[in-house]
Scaffold this active site. Structure first.
Site, short mmCIF file in Angstrom:
data_model
loop_
_atom_site.label_atom_id
_atom_site.label_comp_id
_atom_site.label_asym_id
_atom_site.label_seq_id
_atom_site.Cartn_x
_atom_site.Cartn_y
_atom_site.Cartn_z
N ARG A 1 0.82 -1.22 0.00
CA ARG A 1 0.00 0.00 0.00
C ARG A 1 0.85 1.27 0.00
NH1 ARG A 1 -3.69 -0.73 5.03
NH2 ARG A 1 -4.18 1.47 4.56
N TYR B 1 34.45 23.84 -8.16
CA TYR B 1 34.34 22.62 -8.96
C TYR B 1 34.78 22.90 -10.39
CZ TYR B 1 32.08 18.41 -10.88
OH TYR B 1 31.82 17.21 -11.50
N THR C 1 2.37 -13.91 11.81
CA THR C 1 3.32 -13.38 12.80
C THR C 1 4.02 -14.48 13.59
OG1 THR C 1 1.39 -13.06 14.24
CG2 THR C 1 2.21 -11.13 13.06
#
Length: 454
Positions: free
Chosen positions: A18, A374, A84
């Site tokens: 879900r 950079y 479970t």
């Protein structure tokens, strides 16, 4: 409580369909941390000295994340999701190395408090064989009900579909979290069957088996919000909201001032000194520390950064990982700082990018300054000495050093080191041509009037 050994068994094999995510459900984050991390941290705080984890097939990243949080632990894979009790029995090897207490927890239930787990353990220490964590639901629809006698012993867990009309009025519900006396758990699990519609093995059946053996079955209550589980994005948002409320309350109790607490979003590990002030609409990612007396002004975003005593950040500032702001330094509006040390008393007040740099104490960085760190392949460092003054709209092309007390003129592009106390300028010659603009307007205006249509 006498020192007792404790194994926490965390069930994390759920698919979480879900959630509609490629990530395992328990890896979804709450307050900047995966849910499984919250659960493991609470278990550790409650005194667990051993941990076991049950995961589903093909979700090895859950085990890796768990080990980063807790260290070495036993990991078991539930190949077939058969309930479970089946998940717990998957970890049989860990259960047979008996602990005094075994806590069965869920990786998608991240809000349980350590004190709640301690109360389960205390109940086991006082003689209970099985302890169920219950809560009183505002709306119990869909939950299993705890049926208890006058002495507080649990008689049964009744699923709603099997409950009588009277039993459905009970608001004391089963959270799924349980504590067991470790020595009895393996044998009890072996007796659980799957005679039900889904042909699954349910851990709740342990209650009836324990009662039949005249074992002591008790319950401990907690607030409903502690056992909120996550099965959807909406539920994840609800859990996040509760967690944020807790974090804000903790910060306020620690001496932080928040103008509008409901607009401030914190991470699980955000640390504050006393007298920190936070204005509205501030977001803290993981790894942030703000020292005593710091002020974080509105609409700032901060992650993996350190803010020194009495420093001011914002408004509309962004501190990225590795930003370290010194005591009484000032970082102003629309400033971005990354992997840089800003010295005590230094000022970076507006419209500036400082990346991979060291800025000395009491240096002043003018508006529009950037460190060009950079080159398309590698990052390079800029060093600005104490007391240096960098004029507005300066580009510092790293690697480069500006010495102590040096002055860089506005609009410069600095590509070479500047020695201490020097002035650096890099500009083309300014040319001024008197009357040029007026002649241009006359020329262009005349052409336009000649072409005008009637």
């Amino acid at each position: 409580m006498t020192k007792r050994t404790c194994l926490s068994l965390v069930l994390a094999a759920g698919e979480g369909t879900r959630m509609k995510s490629a990530r395992p459900k328990v890896m979804q984050e709450v307050a900047g941390r995966a849910m499984i991390g919250h659960v493991l941290d609470v278990a550790r705080a409650a005194g667990s000295d051993r941990m076991a984890l049950v995961v589903g097939p093909d979700i090895g990243e859950v085990a890796e994340a768990a080990r980063r949080e807790f260290g070495e632990m036993s990991v078991f894979t539930q190949q077939d999701r058969l309930g479970t009790a089946h998940a717990v029995l998957t970890a049989r090897a860990a259960l047979e190395d008996a602990a005094d207490d075994v806590l069965v927890l869920y990786g998608d239930t991240p809000l349980i408090r350590p004190d709640t787990l301690r109360r389960i353990r205390e109940t086991l220490a006082h003689g209970a064989d099985l302890v169920i964590l219950g809560f009183r639901a505002a709306d119990p629809t869909g939950y299993g009900r705890l049926i208890a006698d006058d002495r507080g012993a649990v008689v049964a867990i009744r699923e709603e579909r099997d409950a009588s009309a009277e039993e459905r009025t009970i608001v004391l519900c089963n959270s799924g979290v349980m504590g067991f006396r470790g020595a009895l758990l393996p044998a009890l699990l072996e007796e659980i069957g799957n005679d039900n519609a889904k042909k699954e093995f349910y851990l709740t059946d342990a209650v009836a088996l324990a009662r039949a053996k005249q074992l002591s079955v008790a319950f401990v209550e907690c607030a409903e919000e502690e056992v909120l589980g996550v099965n959807s994005r909406a539920e994840l948002a609800r859990v996040e909201a509760v967690c944020q409320q807790r974090l804000r309350h903790r910060a306020l109790e620690a001496g932080v001032t928040m103008t509008a607490p409901e607009t401030v979003f914190l991470s699980y590990d955000t640390e504050f000194g006393p007298d920190v002030k936070i204005e509205p609409n501030v977001v803290f990612g993981p790894g942030v520390t703000a020292r005593a007396g710091a002020t974080i002004r509105a609409f700032s975003h901060i992650e993996a950064a350190e803010i020194g005593e009495g420093a001011t950040v914002g408004p509309f500032a962004r501190l990225r990982p590795g930003a370290r702001i010194g005591a009484r330094a000032r970082v102003g509006n629309f400033v971005e700082i990354k992997a840089s040390d800003i010295g005590p008393g230094a000022k970076v007040n507006h419209l500036t990018y400082v990346g991979d740099a060291t800025v000395g104490a009491h240096a002043n960085i003018g508006a529009g300054t950037i460190t060009c760190n950079y080159d398309g392949y590698n990052k390079h460092r800029t060093v600005i000495g104490a007391g240096a003054f960098i004029g507005s709209n300066t580009a510092l092309v790293a690697p480069v050093t500006v010495g102590k007390g040096a002055y860089v003129g506005s609009g410069s592009v600095i590509t070479k080191d500047v020695e201490d106390d020097a002035l650096a300028l890099e500009r083309t010659e300014q040319i001024v041509r008197p009357g040029w603009a007026a002649r241009l307007r006359e020329k262009v205006g005349g052409k336009k009037s000649g072409n005008k249509k009637t």
